[in-house]
Write a protein that holds these residues in place. Structure first.
Motif, mmCIF file in Angstrom:
data_model
loop_
_atom_site.group_PDB
_atom_site.id
_atom_site.type_symbol
_atom_site.label_atom_id
_atom_site.label_comp_id
_atom_site.label_asym_id
_atom_site.label_seq_id
_atom_site.Cartn_x
_atom_site.Cartn_y
_atom_site.Cartn_z
ATOM 1 N N TRP A 272 4.552 3.343 -5.226
ATOM 2 C CA TRP A 272 5.629 4.569 -4.842
ATOM 3 C C TRP A 272 5.630 5.736 -6.428
ATOM 4 N N CYS A 273 5.775 4.520 -7.676
ATOM 5 C CA CYS A 273 5.644 5.283 -9.016
ATOM 6 C C CYS A 273 4.327 6.270 -8.880
ATOM 7 N N TRP A 274 3.157 5.258 -9.246
ATOM 8 C CA TRP A 274 2.130 5.356 -9.272
ATOM 9 C C TRP A 274 1.704 6.999 -7.848
ATOM 10 N N GLN A 275 1.601 6.756 -6.526
ATOM 11 C CA GLN A 275 1.435 8.082 -6.225
ATOM 12 C C GLN A 275 2.208 9.342 -6.432
ATOM 13 N N GLU B 286 -7.384 2.009 -5.866
ATOM 14 C CA GLU B 286 -7.568 3.860 -5.555
ATOM 15 C C GLU B 286 -8.530 3.816 -4.986
ATOM 16 N N SER B 287 -8.624 4.182 -3.732
ATOM 17 C CA SER B 287 -9.940 4.708 -2.482
ATOM 18 C C SER B 287 -9.546 6.324 -2.627
ATOM 19 N N ARG B 288 -10.319 7.028 -2.876
ATOM 20 C CA ARG B 288 -10.683 7.993 -2.055
ATOM 21 C C ARG B 288 -11.455 8.347 -1.663
ATOM 22 N N GLU C 246 1.109 -1.080 -0.144
ATOM 23 C CA GLU C 246 0.121 -0.006 -0.194
ATOM 24 C C GLU C 246 0.888 1.363 0.129
ATOM 25 N N SER C 247 -0.101 2.373 -0.557
ATOM 26 C CA SER C 247 0.241 3.406 -0.333
ATOM 27 C C SER C 247 -0.466 4.816 0.762
ATOM 28 N N TYR D 65 -5.032 6.919 -0.905
ATOM 29 C CA TYR D 65 -5.003 5.501 -0.814
ATOM 30 C C TYR D 65 -4.919 4.844 -1.377
ATOM 31 N N ILE D 66 -3.883 3.640 -1.929
ATOM 32 C CA ILE D 66 -4.308 2.629 -3.255
ATOM 33 C C ILE D 66 -3.366 1.556 -2.012
#
Length: 187
Positions: free
Chosen positions: A163-166, A88-90, A24-25, A30-31
């Motif tokens: 990490w890259c996505w965030q 992905e959760s918002r 997770e990140s 939150y992903i």
């Protein structure tokens, strides 16, 4: 048993009967990143990742490593044919975005006929994760476990992708060839 939302079909790029590695990140929203490694590639990719580990280091953690090592890991991920899905959760933190993402991970495991799910160990989350996974997977053959990053190098892939996505920008562009799907998880 939960299922993928009707609006989300599982991408054809996601391998069937693969091993799933999850991290997770929480830096910007939150992903969860799920890395799918085909059974036939597990040993080779694990060996290749270990070769990229810094001398004396037990693992690779993207938050604390160098850009040079990050680039080498992302290049390996893309070249190895590993496929990833981003959840992905918002949802607000108080509504527990992890629950929806873990349950969706289980649904993806069922849909892809995964062999196993390995989650990066966080002892404070493990009991609840096991409860959610059991509820979703109890009538299936999918196995699951929590392991420490230093004991399972394939968790480094999920860490790298998350990490890259965030991080966005050039890092997201670099990892994009390994991301087959982004799923918005509702609370």
């Amino acid at each position: 048993m939960s299922h993928l939302p009707d609006s989300v079909g599982l991408s054809d790029d996601v391998p069937r009967r693969a091993h799933m590695f999850v991290d997770e990140s929480k830096n910007r929203g939150y992903i969860i990143a799920i890395a799918f490694v085909a059974s036939r590639l597990v040993h080779q990719v694990r060996r290749d990742l270990r070769k990229l580990r810094a001398s004396g280091a037990r693992s690779i953690h993207f938050q604390t490593t160098t850009d040079q090592q990050r680039k080498a890991v992302v290049n390996l991920i893309v070249a190895s044919g590993v496929t990833s899905v981003i959840l992905e959760s918002r949802a607000a933190k108080r509504s527990n975005p992890r629950q929806g993402c873990i349950r969706t991970t289980a649904a993806i495991a069922i849909a892809s006929d995964a062999r196993m799910i390995i989650l990066d160990r966080d002892e404070s989350l493990e009991t609840q994760d096991r409860r959610w996974l059991y509820a979703e997977l109890r009538k299936t053959d999918v196995r699951y476990d929590h392991l420490d990053r230093h004991s399972e190098p394939l968790l480094w892939i999920a860490d790298a992708v998350a990490w890259c996505w965030q991080r966005g920008g050039v890092w997201r562009e670099m990892v994009m060839p390994a991301v087959s799907q982004v799923v918005q998880v509702e609370p």
